[in-house]
Design an enzyme around this catalytic site. Sequence first.
Site, PDB file in Angstrom:
ATOM      1  CE  LYS A  58     -21.980  37.149 -35.411  1.00 16.49           C
ATOM      2  NZ  LYS A  58     -21.912  38.347 -34.582  1.00 16.49           N
ATOM      3  CD  GLN A 102     -23.752  41.408 -34.177  1.00 12.91           C
ATOM      4  OE1 GLN A 102     -23.620  40.237 -33.850  1.00 12.91           O
ATOM      5  NE2 GLN A 102     -22.912  41.995 -35.003  1.00 12.91           N
ATOM      6  CG  ASP A 125     -18.963  38.009 -28.839  1.00  9.47           C
ATOM      7  OD1 ASP A 125     -18.550  37.704 -29.970  1.00  9.47           O
ATOM      8  OD2 ASP A 125     -19.970  38.702 -28.638  1.00  9.47           O
TER       9      ASP A 125
HETATM   10  N1  GUN Z   1     -20.227  43.192 -34.009  1.00  9.58           N
HETATM   11  C1  GUN Z   1     -19.261  43.094 -34.936  1.00  9.58           C
HETATM   12  N2  GUN Z   1     -18.429  42.060 -34.642  1.00  9.58           N
HETATM   13  C2  GUN Z   1     -18.904  41.497 -33.496  1.00  9.58           C
HETATM   14  C3  GUN Z   1     -18.481  40.398 -32.703  1.00  9.58           C
HETATM   15  O1  GUN Z   1     -17.492  39.718 -32.977  1.00  9.58           O
HETATM   16  N3  GUN Z   1     -19.242  40.132 -31.602  1.00  9.58           N
HETATM   17  C4  GUN Z   1     -20.335  40.874 -31.269  1.00  9.58           C
HETATM   18  N4  GUN Z   1     -21.009  40.526 -30.179  1.00  9.58           N
HETATM   19  N5  GUN Z   1     -20.739  41.904 -32.001  1.00  9.58           N
HETATM   20  C5  GUN Z   1     -20.035  42.212 -33.107  1.00  9.58           C
END
Ligand code: GUN
Length: 298
Positions: A58, A102, A125
């Site tokens: 990311k 995350q 998100d």
């Molecule tokens: N962990 C796995 N997928 C995601 C996501 O889309 N957002 C977040 N914050 N954590 C994740």
Amino acid sequence: MNTAPLSSPEAVVIDGKAAAAAIVNDVREAVEREGIVPGLAVVLVGADPASMVYVRNKGNRAKACGFLSRQIDLAADASESELLRVVGELNADLAIHGILVQFPLPRHIDPQRVIEAIDPVKDVDGFHYENVGRVAVGATGTALVPCTPLGVMRLIGQASGGKLAGKHAVVIGRSNIVGKPLANLLLQESCTVTVVHSRTVDSEALCRQADILIAAVGVPNLVKASWVKPGAVVIDVGINRLVDAKGNASLVGDVAFVEVSAVASAITPVPGGVGPMTIAMLMQNTLDAARRAQRHDR
Ligand code: GUN
């Protein structure tokens, strides 16, 4: 000799990598053109190997888009109040437009409390109740929409030539992150929507009615050819890691790709389908959040 019957057309394989690259390219061009510097902060608690890879990806993608990218690492035993303090600081930081904590978080931290602590205008998100509510009432123009469902909608639009009204969409899975928001987005596009889940009676028969079938349950190869109406568009959100008897690992989706390809009109592969779209839509959401902050509106 090719023994496949002549009447069995192979589905178009939807290239999620190419679609994601096009979105990232558009985001990068918009950043240059508009002279805007979106800021994305990603918070990682602990050192889960998969999460570390996702977070790094990311950050790298954000930098490639010309964003300000910040990663905040907290120890696995960091307290909930420590994490909430970090979120509070990021909420107040004018250079940061998107905040992503995350998941999964260590068990001693309540994820919902953390989500609700994020300023909804920075919730890239799309998990905060305020954004969930906006999506539920169809106010998608002012919401931050969860990245995976947003990416799935782009791929469906591409595969269906944008003609979604009146189509029967069946979503397999009722998660807050994928199934439920996706059902709302499809409804917003005037699809007839069915959500099937672990307690549904005869999921197979319902799935066989779908013009658009989306699998998001995390069960390897659940969807067989017999579940699919000929000509359906099939979107596979599942990413399942399988290890064979020799210890070799592979990634498979929720859809039995080879057999379903012989029935569907279009299908996403795993990997290379929905996966790359999620991170691309995170970049899009962060740009949207930065634009709204610049305009002082949502
Ligand atoms: N962990 C796995 N997928 C995601 C996501 O889309 N957002 C977040 N914050 N954590 C994740």
